[in-house]
Design a protein around this motif. Structure first.
Motif, PDB file in Angstrom:
ATOM      1  N   VAL A  20      36.492  33.054  44.232  1.00  0.00           N
ATOM      2  CA  VAL A  20      37.314  33.512  43.099  1.00  0.00           C
ATOM      3  C   VAL A  20      36.430  34.122  42.020  1.00  0.00           C
ATOM      4  CG1 VAL A  20      38.793  32.760  41.201  1.00  0.00           C
ATOM      5  CG2 VAL A  20      39.200  31.897  43.519  1.00  0.00           C
ATOM      6  N   GLY A  21      35.352  33.419  41.668  1.00  0.00           N
ATOM      7  CA  GLY A  21      34.477  33.907  40.598  1.00  0.00           C
ATOM      8  C   GLY A  21      33.813  35.224  40.939  1.00  0.00           C
ATOM      9  N   GLN A  22      33.237  35.325  42.134  1.00  0.00           N
ATOM     10  CA  GLN A  22      32.524  36.551  42.516  1.00  0.00           C
ATOM     11  C   GLN A  22      33.467  37.725  42.695  1.00  0.00           C
ATOM     12  OE1 GLN A  22      29.352  36.769  42.421  1.00  0.00           O
ATOM     13  NE2 GLN A  22      28.797  34.590  42.295  1.00  0.00           N
ATOM     14  N   TYR A  23      34.588  37.481  43.357  1.00  0.00           N
ATOM     15  CA  TYR A  23      35.552  38.560  43.554  1.00  0.00           C
ATOM     16  C   TYR A  23      36.126  39.044  42.220  1.00  0.00           C
ATOM     17  CZ  TYR A  23      36.114  38.682  48.673  1.00  0.00           C
ATOM     18  OH  TYR A  23      35.944  38.878  50.023  1.00  0.00           O
ATOM     19  N   THR A  24      36.419  38.101  41.325  1.00  0.00           N
ATOM     20  CA  THR A  24      36.975  38.480  40.020  1.00  0.00           C
ATOM     21  C   THR A  24      35.971  39.329  39.238  1.00  0.00           C
ATOM     22  OG1 THR A  24      38.324  36.461  39.943  1.00  0.00           O
ATOM     23  CG2 THR A  24      37.910  37.591  37.854  1.00  0.00           C
ATOM     24  N   GLU A  25      34.708  38.919  39.272  1.00  0.00           N
ATOM     25  CA  GLU A  25      33.680  39.696  38.578  1.00  0.00           C
ATOM     26  C   GLU A  25      33.546  41.094  39.177  1.00  0.00           C
ATOM     27  OE1 GLU A  25      28.844  39.483  37.718  1.00  0.00           O
ATOM     28  OE2 GLU A  25      29.949  37.635  38.214  1.00  0.00           O
ATOM     29  N   ALA A  26      33.564  41.168  40.501  1.00  0.00           N
ATOM     30  CA  ALA A  26      33.461  42.476  41.158  1.00  0.00           C
ATOM     31  C   ALA A  26      34.684  43.333  40.853  1.00  0.00           C
ATOM     32  CB  ALA A  26      33.314  42.292  42.666  1.00  0.00           C
ATOM     33  N   ASP A  27      35.843  42.711  40.781  1.00  0.00           N
ATOM     34  CA  ASP A  27      37.068  43.451  40.497  1.00  0.00           C
ATOM     35  C   ASP A  27      37.045  44.027  39.087  1.00  0.00           C
ATOM     36  OD1 ASP A  27      39.621  44.412  41.118  1.00  0.00           O
ATOM     37  OD2 ASP A  27      40.608  42.655  40.242  1.00  0.00           O
ATOM     38  N   GLN A  28      36.564  43.242  38.147  1.00  0.00           N
ATOM     39  CA  GLN A  28      36.491  43.719  36.766  1.00  0.00           C
ATOM     40  C   GLN A  28      35.477  44.843  36.605  1.00  0.00           C
ATOM     41  OE1 GLN A  28      35.593  40.028  34.791  1.00  0.00           O
ATOM     42  NE2 GLN A  28      37.753  39.403  34.627  1.00  0.00           N
ATOM     43  N   ALA A  29      34.433  44.779  37.450  1.00  0.00           N
ATOM     44  CA  ALA A  29      33.370  45.791  37.336  1.00  0.00           C
ATOM     45  C   ALA A  29      33.766  47.110  37.970  1.00  0.00           C
ATOM     46  CB  ALA A  29      32.083  45.264  37.974  1.00  0.00           C
ATOM     47  N   GLU A  30      34.332  47.067  39.155  1.00  0.00           N
ATOM     48  CA  GLU A  30      34.571  48.321  39.880  1.00  0.00           C
ATOM     49  C   GLU A  30      35.850  48.346  40.695  1.00  0.00           C
ATOM     50  OE1 GLU A  30      31.821  47.521  43.767  1.00  0.00           O
ATOM     51  OE2 GLU A  30      30.753  47.817  41.877  1.00  0.00           O
ATOM     52  N   GLY A  31      36.657  47.300  40.611  1.00  0.00           N
ATOM     53  CA  GLY A  31      37.870  47.238  41.420  1.00  0.00           C
ATOM     54  C   GLY A  31      37.542  46.785  42.832  1.00  0.00           C
ATOM     55  N   LEU A  32      38.557  46.312  43.524  1.00  0.00           N
ATOM     56  CA  LEU A  32      38.373  45.810  44.886  1.00  0.00           C
ATOM     57  C   LEU A  32      39.244  46.579  45.862  1.00  0.00           C
ATOM     58  CD1 LEU A  32      38.548  41.922  44.314  1.00  0.00           C
ATOM     59  CD2 LEU A  32      36.493  43.267  44.791  1.00  0.00           C
ATOM     60  N   PRO A  33      38.750  46.788  47.087  1.00  0.00           N
ATOM     61  CA  PRO A  33      39.615  47.338  48.131  1.00  0.00           C
ATOM     62  C   PRO A  33      40.684  46.323  48.522  1.00  0.00           C
ATOM     63  CG  PRO A  33      37.470  46.734  49.026  1.00  0.00           C
ATOM     64  CD  PRO A  33      37.370  46.584  47.545  1.00  0.00           C
TER      65      PRO A  33
END
Length: 563
Positions: A20-33
């Motif tokens: 949850v933490g890593q995905y959320t950070e990545a999503d905030q930075a550049e969005g997720l597929p």
């Protein structure tokens, strides 16, 4: 290593909070597929964030549509709907299921996940009591899952088909299908959410089928599955709920209360499906201990989930000296409940109807319980049926016939390691022996029952234990109950009660676990009993076999082929 890569690694390793933490950070930075959004949603759902997880599943669905990946979009739509069902939002769920159907119908090629679409229909038929329709839907789901390579829909279809077959009375095939579904889970073929669903559904169905051996085995497996996933909330509460039921059954009442409270905490944190069982199991122990006000509150909390807290609440009314209220409550519940749950209430129905003065209704419930034994050949069900028959025969003035059945029931409870139920049998045996003029046997039975009730803290049963008035409860094992006593001098043990010569089945299990190097505490956890009970089993083992140490018990196990 990038944040996104760390999120994917955490997900693969089932470290859900890290994911949850890593995905959320990545999503905030550049969005997720889309696929990573779906995994973030799953991680949130598993850690108790069901509402936010469902919103992210909807987002993943839209992202899949934008990418042109319509099968994945349909899968997301189905799981959005399934999670909404578990959250108690049927209208929103129906909308998402309709969307999934439309997407699949519009595809030019067969959809890999089409089998999932049949699971909600199967569940609807199952919950409405239509076993034939449920079997048809789940068979199709399993066939499509296997044909198109979707392990989740194949396993869920097999699970549902097993439940439907049990509903239709085909117990052996149904239980075999449950085992097959569990194999798919234990070898790692199934996604996390359907795996948890299968674990919990299998355990619940085992209780409905009175199959304590499977209930024990799969509850322990679920326990280990939950422990292997740090900070897992979803399904962990249900695991504690099932642990509480088994602890209660085996007389480890303090451990049962602790597990029930943990289930309540996990329900509050997100595992809503544990709410009923957490409070119901707590209420059962409180009732058996005589804390009636606390039991009342616990049953009311359980009732807030929409499922009636029976037979516990009706038995509470009986214990409070209100048999007519108990009768009304149980009759109303049994008139409109699923057949699988209804049969769990038959033994209580016998006792309550007799207390309320309707012996004909008690006899009808007793016969229905006895008839089940022809299709469900389980020791616990036979014990309940025999104890209920003995209670009716006692009421009808046939103590000699009641005595034969009651000794048989006592022997079964003994083999099931059920101390409270075994003690209840001995209490009624004391009364019957006294009526038949065997005062010495009456005294021995009464003293054995009194010792067990006192050790358990079963104050109402202890207070009712007098030479002329003995409680005969053939129902407190129920809901979805268990501690050996010295052998009754007249009891004929069932063939499966003793193995390896002098040892009971439970004592054999304890020897096997000792030989594997487990401590008393480890054995208690493995068997859902108290450490005090483990120590008593070991004492009995040492006495029976003439041994003085765990090492000697281990040597005995190897010499006699027990390991």
């Amino acid at each position: 290593m990038s944040t996104l890569t760390q999120g994917r690694k955490a997900y693969a390793e089932r470290r859900w909070p890290d994911a949850v933490g890593q995905y959320t950070e990545a999503d905030q930075a550049e969005g997720l597929p889309a696929s990573d959004v779906e995994q973030l949603a799953t991680s949130l759902i598993l850690t108790g964030g069901a509402a936010e997880g469902v919103d992210l599943l909807a987002r993943a669905h839209l992202s899949y549509l934008a990418d042109g990946d319509y099968p994945a979009a349909a899968r997301c739509a189905v799981w959005t709907g399934m999670n909404l069902i578990m959250q108690g939002e049927p209208a929103r769920s129906a909308g998402w299921m309709a969307r999934a159907h439309r997407i699949v119908e519009d595809l030019p090629e067969p959809c890999r996940f089409e089998g999932l679409l049949l699971v909600p229909a199967g569940l609807g038929a199952l919950y409405s009591g239509d076993g034939a329709a449920a079997a048809k839907a789940f068979t199709r789901a399993a066939d499509l899952g296997r044909a198109r390579g979707d392990a989740d829909s194949a396993a869920l279809g097999v699970l549902g088909l097993g439940q439907a077959k049990i509903m239709l009375g085909d117990l052996d095939d149904g239980l075999a299908l449950l085992d097959e579904a569990m194999v798919a889970v234990t070898v790692g073929e199934i996604s996390p959410v359907p795996a948890g669903i299968i674990y919990c559904a299998v355990i619940e169905t085992c209780h409905l089928a009175f199959d304590l051996r499977r209930a024990h085995e799969w509850t322990r497996a679920l326990d280990k599955w939950c422990d292997a996933q740090p900070n897992l909330v979803a399904f962990s509460g249900q695991c504690q709920m099932h642990r509480a039921a088994l602890y209660r059954l085996h007389g480890a009442w303090s451990e049962a209360i602790a597990a029930a409270k943990t289930a309540q905490d996990l329900a509050f944190r997100g595992d809503r499906m544990a709410t009923y069982g957490g409070f119901y199991e707590q209420g059962e122990i409180q009732r058996l201990r005589g804390d009636f006000d606390a039991a009342e509150a616990s049953y009311r909390h359980a009732q807030e989930t929409g499922f009636p807290p029976q037979p516990g609440l009706a038995l509470l009314r009986l214990a409070q000296g209100k048999p007519e209220q108990a009768q009304t409550l149980l009759r109303q519940t049994m008139a409109g409940i699923d057949p699988g749950y209804r049969r769990l209430m038959l033994a209580a129905r016998v006792e309550i109807e007799l207390a309320a003065g309707d012996s004909d209704a008690a006899r009808t419930a007793m016969k229905e319980l006895a008839a089940l034994c022809a299709t469900i050949d389980m020791p616990m069900l036979h014990a309940l049926a025999e104890q209920a028959q003995a209670t009716v025969l006692t009421h009808d003035g046939d103590p000699a016939a009641a005595l034969v059945l009651l000794r048989r029931a006592w022997s079964r409870w003994l083999s099931l390691d059920a101390p409270f139920e075994a003690a209840c049998c001995r209490a009624l045996l004391a009364s019957l022996c006294a009526v038949l003029g065997d005062e010495e046997s009456a005294r021995l039975e009464r003293e054995a029952a009194r010792a067990t009730f006192a050790e358990l803290g079963a104050a109402p049963a202890l207070a009712g234990l007098t030479p002329d008035s003995v409680p005969a409860r053939a129902n407190d094992a129920i809901r979805p109950a268990a501690h050996p006593h010295t052998a009754h001098p007249h009891a004929a043990h069932d063939a499966d009660t003793t193995v390896a010569g002098a040892l009971t089945a439970r004592e054999t299990e304890v020897v096997q676990l000792v030989s594997a190097g487990l401590t008393n505490r480890d054995i208690a956890v493995e068997l859902f009993i108290s450490e005090k009970t483990v120590a008593r089993h070991l004492s009995n083992i040492f006495t029976k076999l003439g041994l003085t140490s765990r090492a000697a018990a281990t040597a005995y196990a190897y010499q006699h082929g027990l390991v």
